[in-house]
Design an enzyme around this catalytic site. Structure first.
Site, PDB file in Angstrom:
ATOM      1  N   ASN A  34       9.770 -46.799 -29.785  1.00  0.00           N
ATOM      2  CA  ASN A  34       8.564 -47.404 -29.217  1.00  0.00           C
ATOM      3  C   ASN A  34       7.436 -47.179 -30.220  1.00  0.00           C
ATOM      4  OD1 ASN A  34       8.142 -44.536 -28.493  1.00  0.00           O
ATOM      5  ND2 ASN A  34       6.420 -45.312 -27.296  1.00  0.00           N
ATOM      6  N   HIS A  45       3.982 -52.261 -36.896  1.00  0.00           N
ATOM      7  CA  HIS A  45       5.147 -51.411 -36.660  1.00  0.00           C
ATOM      8  C   HIS A  45       5.282 -50.351 -37.753  1.00  0.00           C
ATOM      9  CE1 HIS A  45       6.825 -53.890 -33.409  1.00  0.00           C
ATOM     10  NE2 HIS A  45       6.305 -54.902 -34.076  1.00  0.00           N
TER      11      HIS A  45
END
Length: 186
Positions: A34, A45
């Site tokens: 996550n 990310h």
């Protein structure tokens, strides 16, 4: 926004989400556990300094040079993508419940069936074991498939995962790259 989020920006990022980098027909869809707060604050990310995803991706042969998290959308040109088992940001992965991980596994399965990457690469063995119900899974290729998509589990690239050196991470990423090229060349 600067490349280093403020304390307020980090606090505001808690329980937010960031968009997937995804398209149909990818060679490899990388899947984190996550997003952390740093990633949530930047909308990128694997954004925290010290996370070894981007160096391992490069040293493993997936990218022609070391990409920065801000260049994540350029991965699509290389037929690579990024998603997460659980979409919500947390300060630490251990804030996720087993139920969240299992639900994330169901959502991820639907996503993989829709986008049909050749490989799903889950970066984090413990998250994979919980999300998909394979408590004895090991790093590497899995017997488990999602539709036609093959599954590979990579070590968690977090700087906190001291079990895996940068060279070891790069070698594991290179094993996946070689396998993905073999599939593409068949």
């Amino acid at each position: 926004m600067s490349t280093r989020p403020t304390k307020d920006q980090l606090a505001a990022a808690h329980n937010t989400t960031i968009p997937d980098v995804i398209a149909p027909g990818l060679d490899v869809l990388f899947c984190g556990i996550n997003p952390g707060l740093y990633s949530g604050a930047l909308g990128q990310h694997f954004a925290r300094p010290g996370n070894r995803f981007w160096p391992a991706l490069h040293k493993g042969g997936f990218t022609p040079r070391l990409y920065a998290p801000s260049e994540q959308d350029q991965l699509l040109d290389l037929k690579l993508g990024i998603t997460n088992v659980v979409a919500r940001t947390t300060a630490r992965a251990d804030e996720l419940t087993d139920d969240e991980l299992r639900e994330g596994g169901r959502i991820l399965t639907a996503k993989v069936l829709e986008y049909r990457p050749a490989w799903l690469a889950v970066v984090g063995i413990t998250a994979y074991r919980t999300a998909f119900g394979f408590p004895k899974a090991q790093v590497g290729p899995q017997d488990h498939r999602i539709g036609d998509t093959r599954v590979w589990v990579l070590p968690n690239p977090s700087g906190l995962n001291a079990h895996w050196t940068p060279a070891g991470l790069a070698a594991e990423f290179a094993r996946l790259r070689a396998a993905s090229e073999d599939c593409r060349n068949r």
